[in-house]
Write a protein that holds these residues in place. Structure first.
Motif, PDB file in Angstrom:
ATOM      1  N   PRO A 145     -93.446 -55.044  16.802  1.00 34.54           N
ATOM      2  CA  PRO A 145     -93.868 -53.569  16.412  1.00 34.54           C
ATOM      3  C   PRO A 145     -92.657 -52.048  16.467  1.00 34.54           C
ATOM      4  CG  PRO A 145     -94.666 -54.334  18.016  1.00 34.54           C
ATOM      5  CD  PRO A 145     -93.513 -55.408  17.924  1.00 34.54           C
ATOM      6  N   PHE A 146     -91.440 -52.149  17.195  1.00 30.83           N
ATOM      7  CA  PHE A 146     -90.925 -51.130  17.668  1.00 30.83           C
ATOM      8  C   PHE A 146     -90.649 -50.552  16.262  1.00 30.83           C
ATOM      9  CE2 PHE A 146     -91.363 -54.057  20.813  1.00 30.83           C
ATOM     10  CZ  PHE A 146     -92.139 -53.559  22.178  1.00 30.83           C
ATOM     11  N   PHE A 147     -89.351 -50.767  15.692  1.00 31.95           N
ATOM     12  CA  PHE A 147     -88.610 -50.656  14.488  1.00 31.95           C
ATOM     13  C   PHE A 147     -89.214 -51.945  13.118  1.00 31.95           C
ATOM     14  CE2 PHE A 147     -86.167 -50.816  18.024  1.00 31.95           C
ATOM     15  CZ  PHE A 147     -85.155 -51.403  17.892  1.00 31.95           C
ATOM     16  N   ALA A 148     -88.876 -51.396  12.282  1.00 35.75           N
ATOM     17  CA  ALA A 148     -88.454 -52.001  11.300  1.00 35.75           C
ATOM     18  C   ALA A 148     -88.572 -51.541   9.860  1.00 35.75           C
ATOM     19  CB  ALA A 148     -89.588 -53.419  11.554  1.00 35.75           C
ATOM     20  N   SER A 149     -88.210 -51.616   9.158  1.00 34.69           N
ATOM     21  CA  SER A 149     -88.069 -50.873   7.593  1.00 34.69           C
ATOM     22  C   SER A 149     -89.442 -51.060   6.606  1.00 34.69           C
ATOM     23  CB  SER A 149     -87.002 -51.629   6.421  1.00 34.69           C
ATOM     24  OG  SER A 149     -87.209 -53.345   6.161  1.00 34.69           O
ATOM     25  N   THR A 150     -90.146 -52.156   6.920  1.00 39.67           N
ATOM     26  CA  THR A 150     -91.789 -52.423   6.624  1.00 39.67           C
ATOM     27  C   THR A 150     -92.591 -51.404   6.783  1.00 39.67           C
ATOM     28  OG1 THR A 150     -91.987 -53.828   8.389  1.00 39.67           O
ATOM     29  CG2 THR A 150     -91.317 -55.140   5.810  1.00 39.67           C
ATOM     30  N   GLU A 156     -95.147 -57.568  23.130  1.00 40.52           N
ATOM     31  CA  GLU A 156     -95.635 -56.732  21.394  1.00 40.52           C
ATOM     32  C   GLU A 156     -94.917 -57.651  20.663  1.00 40.52           C
ATOM     33  OE1 GLU A 156     -96.626 -52.277  23.010  1.00 40.52           O
ATOM     34  OE2 GLU A 156     -95.204 -53.046  23.629  1.00 40.52           O
ATOM     35  N   LYS A 157     -93.144 -57.403  20.759  1.00 40.21           N
ATOM     36  CA  LYS A 157     -92.502 -58.555  19.722  1.00 40.21           C
ATOM     37  C   LYS A 157     -93.388 -60.187  18.855  1.00 40.21           C
ATOM     38  CE  LYS A 157     -89.834 -59.159  16.635  1.00 40.21           C
ATOM     39  NZ  LYS A 157     -90.291 -58.473  15.274  1.00 40.21           N
ATOM     40  N   PHE A 158     -93.700 -60.989  20.845  1.00 44.72           N
ATOM     41  CA  PHE A 158     -93.747 -61.901  20.831  1.00 44.72           C
ATOM     42  C   PHE A 158     -95.377 -61.619  19.423  1.00 44.72           C
ATOM     43  CE2 PHE A 158     -97.027 -65.247  22.457  1.00 44.72           C
ATOM     44  CZ  PHE A 158     -96.025 -66.072  22.030  1.00 44.72           C
ATOM     45  N   MET A 159     -96.707 -60.870  20.148  1.00 44.16           N
ATOM     46  CA  MET A 159     -97.333 -61.060  19.874  1.00 44.16           C
ATOM     47  C   MET A 159     -97.530 -60.808  18.809  1.00 44.16           C
ATOM     48  SD  MET A 159     -99.455 -61.646  21.868  1.00 44.16           S
ATOM     49  CE  MET A 159    -100.750 -61.798  21.337  1.00 44.16           C
TER      50      MET A 159
END
Length: 235
Positions: free
Chosen positions: A19-24, A162-165
């Motif tokens: 949830p930190f950075f992503a194009s979506t 947080e990435k894992f969750m």
């Protein structure tokens, strides 16, 4: 006196890391927003491109992109990149299959009998990165890493909490009970802007970014972005 003229456009490159950075995500995610708004504070217009992490590192190193967004610091990387002040910090933990019998108390030797999954191109702690007694298996990205432990191809993985969750929520919510987090955290690391030392304006870019980040914090906008991320909207 010769004034140096800076380009007011800066190209940032990174990987998909919700949830930190992503194009979506809205505004490319809250951490990307901290980076782009820090640049805005010092009159830079930044664009963000997404690729895989090894590709992002290569392009930033070759200066086909101006800077890496959200890089961890390591001594190895510091040979090639200049780093900003940290923008945000994240914790990485070991996640194990409950049926694997992995016990971890902070001693890496505990993991010697097991297969440990890692993300390609990532750096962890100095001790872990140099631990040649461990059996490490590379996955192309964190999503592939989680798939690997769910399939039983590895016993334990290192991943940001947080990435894992986020991955479990979106891909395998029914399987989360198969896995357990082991304490203590392996690392708590800052996310930085990293600019190749081969970039003609490397030190100026980092210096200006740091100034922008300072202004963002001082103005209260930094805290506002973090609050929105936590869904903690003020009335």
């Amino acid at each position: 006196f010769h004034a140096v003229v800076f380009s007011e456009e800066v190209s940032l490159i990174t990987c998909e890391w919700a949830p930190f950075f992503a194009s979506t995500l809205e505004n490319n995610g809250f951490v990307a927003e901290l980076f782009t708004e820090s640049f805005e504070q010092v009159d830079y217009d930044s664009s963000v491109t997404f690729t895989n992490w090894p590709g992002a590192m290569r392009q930033a190193k070759a200066t086909t992109a101006d800077a890496l967004l959200g890089a961890y610091y390591s001594e190895e990387r510091a040979k090639h990149f200049l780093f900003s002040k940290p923008v945000y910090s994240v914790e990485s933990v070991f996640i194990a299959r409950r049926d694997s019998g992995v016990l971890y108390n902070g001693t890496l030797r505990n993991l010697e009998p097991f297969c440990v999954g890692i993300s390609k191109g990532y750096t962890y702690s100095k001790g872990f990165d140099q631990a040649e007694f461990l059996t490490k298996v590379e996955a192309d990205d964190p999503e592939a890493l989680v798939a690997m432990i769910l399939d039983g191809r590895v016993d334990v993985i290192i991943i940001q909490v947080e990435k894992f969750m986020e991955i479990m929520r979106s891909t395998s919510p029914g399987q989360v009970n198969m896995l357990t987090a082991l304490g203590p955290s392996l690392t708590k690391k800052g996310l930085f802007l990293a600019v190749s030392k081969d970039h003609p304006n490397a030190s100026e870019l980092v210096c200006h970014f740091n100034e922008g980040l300072g202004r963002l914090i001082q103005s209260g906008r930094y805290a506002e972005i973090i609050k929105q991320k936590n869904g903690d909207h003020l009335p």
